[in-house]
Design a protein around this motif. Structure first.
Motif, PDB file in Angstrom:
ATOM      1  N   VAL A  11       0.909  -1.297  -0.014  1.00 26.86           N
ATOM      2  CA  VAL A  11       0.019   0.218  -0.041  1.00 26.86           C
ATOM      3  C   VAL A  11       0.738   1.362   0.040  1.00 26.86           C
ATOM      4  O   VAL A  11       0.451   2.190  -0.540  1.00 26.86           O
ATOM      5  N   ARG A  12       2.261   1.149   0.588  1.00 26.61           N
ATOM      6  CA  ARG A  12       2.853   2.259   0.591  1.00 26.61           C
ATOM      7  C   ARG A  12       3.544   2.632  -0.534  1.00 26.61           C
ATOM      8  O   ARG A  12       3.413   3.728  -1.180  1.00 26.61           O
ATOM      9  N   THR A  38       2.639  -2.980   8.802  1.00 29.66           N
ATOM     10  CA  THR A  38       2.139  -3.108  10.269  1.00 29.66           C
ATOM     11  C   THR A  38       1.012  -2.040  10.294  1.00 29.66           C
ATOM     12  O   THR A  38       1.007  -0.880   9.519  1.00 29.66           O
ATOM     13  N   ASP A  39       0.114  -2.026  11.256  1.00 31.15           N
ATOM     14  CA  ASP A  39      -0.796  -1.201  11.606  1.00 31.15           C
ATOM     15  C   ASP A  39      -0.720   0.075  11.985  1.00 31.15           C
ATOM     16  O   ASP A  39      -1.115   1.108  11.312  1.00 31.15           O
ATOM     17  N   ASP A  40       0.482   0.212  12.534  1.00 31.13           N
ATOM     18  CA  ASP A  40       0.839   1.293  13.160  1.00 31.13           C
ATOM     19  C   ASP A  40       1.548   2.295  12.018  1.00 31.13           C
ATOM     20  O   ASP A  40       1.880   3.617  12.127  1.00 31.13           O
ATOM     21  N   SER A  41       2.183   1.591  10.939  1.00 27.94           N
ATOM     22  CA  SER A  41       2.689   2.429   9.794  1.00 27.94           C
ATOM     23  C   SER A  41       1.721   2.546   8.531  1.00 27.94           C
ATOM     24  O   SER A  41       2.203   3.073   7.592  1.00 27.94           O
ATOM     25  N   ILE A  55      -9.894   0.593   7.958  1.00 29.61           N
ATOM     26  CA  ILE A  55      -9.718  -0.510   9.025  1.00 29.61           C
ATOM     27  C   ILE A  55      -8.674  -1.360   8.296  1.00 29.61           C
ATOM     28  O   ILE A  55      -8.732  -1.633   7.144  1.00 29.61           O
ATOM     29  N   LYS A  56      -7.634  -1.897   9.109  1.00 24.72           N
ATOM     30  CA  LYS A  56      -6.845  -2.747   8.718  1.00 24.72           C
ATOM     31  C   LYS A  56      -6.161  -3.649   9.739  1.00 24.72           C
ATOM     32  O   LYS A  56      -6.265  -3.508  10.634  1.00 24.72           O
ATOM     33  N   GLY A  64      -1.362  -8.738   4.533  1.00 22.27           N
ATOM     34  CA  GLY A  64      -2.039  -7.529   5.103  1.00 22.27           C
ATOM     35  C   GLY A  64      -3.348  -7.423   4.513  1.00 22.27           C
ATOM     36  O   GLY A  64      -3.132  -7.314   3.193  1.00 22.27           O
ATOM     37  N   VAL A  65      -4.430  -6.862   5.328  1.00 20.15           N
ATOM     38  CA  VAL A  65      -5.576  -6.518   4.362  1.00 20.15           C
ATOM     39  C   VAL A  65      -6.337  -5.261   4.944  1.00 20.15           C
ATOM     40  O   VAL A  65      -5.782  -5.083   6.130  1.00 20.15           O
TER      41      VAL A  65
END
Length: 281
Positions: A11-12, A38-41, A55-56, A64-65
């Motif tokens: 996604v990034r 990761t969720d925090d990034s 939401i992730k 990762g979804v």
DNA sequence: ATGGCAGAAGCATTCTGA
């Protein structure tokens, strides 16, 4: 109501392509796979600025979804349920982040990234089949007969030989084996419809092209990304398209988005962007 | 039969994907 699925392969790395596509296609709900973060990034802001809630459920480097929605997200479920009799096995299958679900606008949205399975004689293939069997149990528990369900994602399975550019070469192998298709059918249990096949009965429509061997230019692809809807939504389904032009972006994902239009009124009128969407028409 | 392309981690090269 527009609902999409897209394996973005990070996604990034794909961020600007995703926001550009959102601006063009204007989906109400976008389900992502292979976010690889990761969720925090997770980059929340670019989506929130476009009026979406995110939401992730992610991890470092792999899998990762996520679900990105203009409409209010409720009853979020990350991974397989862990409060049931299969708790132990759920913990095991939740190590890889491959499932996220939520209720949105009266629909149950289930977003999956099914394991690839490597090759049919590998341990990863066994994991893929077991994961699908566990997914089947999850759906049995979560989905009620009268629920309106949209079950989307990268399934890593071509449902039939017309979903492969060279079936003679690939039938029986990974993503095209009897075992995988049986496991998928056991998940679907006849209660879902393959949206794409309502509109297109012929071969030659792909959602994934290998990065290697010039596969896109040669149009050597597979249809492995799917939007399944519960049968009670069939009369609402107006279209299903594969947005293959996204595979022509500079540094594209190897998958293209799949998009359906469901003729459903927006019940949850509290749009997050709070702009003039409410007053159109 | 093999490798080819890409992303992440992490700084050379390996692991994973489909």
């Amino acid at each position: 109501m527009l609902i999409a699925t897209w394996n973005v392969n990070s996604v990034r790395t794909r961020l600007s392509q995703i926001t550009n596509w959102i601006n063009d296609a204007n989906p109400d709900i976008l389900c992502l796979q292979e976010t690889k973060v990761t969720d925090d990034s997770f980059p929340m802001k670019p989506f929130e600025e476009l009026g979406y809630e995110v939401i992730k459920y992610g991890q470092k480097s792999y899998n990762g979804v996520a679900i990105i929605s203009k409409l209010k997200i409720e009853n979020v479920k990350k991974g397989f349920s862990q409060d049931n009799k299969e708790k132990k096995i759920s913990v095991e299958f939740n190590e890889q982040k491959r499932l996220i679900a939520a209720d949105i606008n009266g629909l149950k949205i289930i977003n999956v990234y099914v394991p690839n399975g490597s090759s049919i004689d590998s341990d990863k293939f066994d994991y893929k089949i077991k994961w699908l069997n566990h997914l089947s149990s999850f759906l049995d528990e979560e989905v009620k007969d009268d629920d309106f369900v949209c079950f989307v994602g990268d399934f890593n399975i071509a449902p039939s030989e017309i979903d492969i550019h060279a079936p003679k070469k690939y039938e029986g192998g990974i993503m095209a084996s009897k075992k995988e298709r049986e496991a998928l059918n056991n998940v679907l249990k006849g209660r879902f419809i393959d949206s794409f096949r309502i509109f297109e009965k012929t071969t030659g429509h792909w959602s994934w092209w290998d990065y290697r061997n010039n596969a896109y230019e040669l149009n050597k692809g597979w249809r492995i990304d799917h939007i399944y809807i519960s049968k009670n939504l069939s009369s609402k389904l107006k279209s299903c398209v594969i947005e293959r032009n996204q595979r022509e972006n500079l540094q594209p994902s190897d998958h293209a988005p799949v998009l359906i239009n469901l003729e459903i009124d927006n019940q949850n009128v509290d749009y997050f962007d709070d702009d003039d969407d409410l007053f159109e028409i």
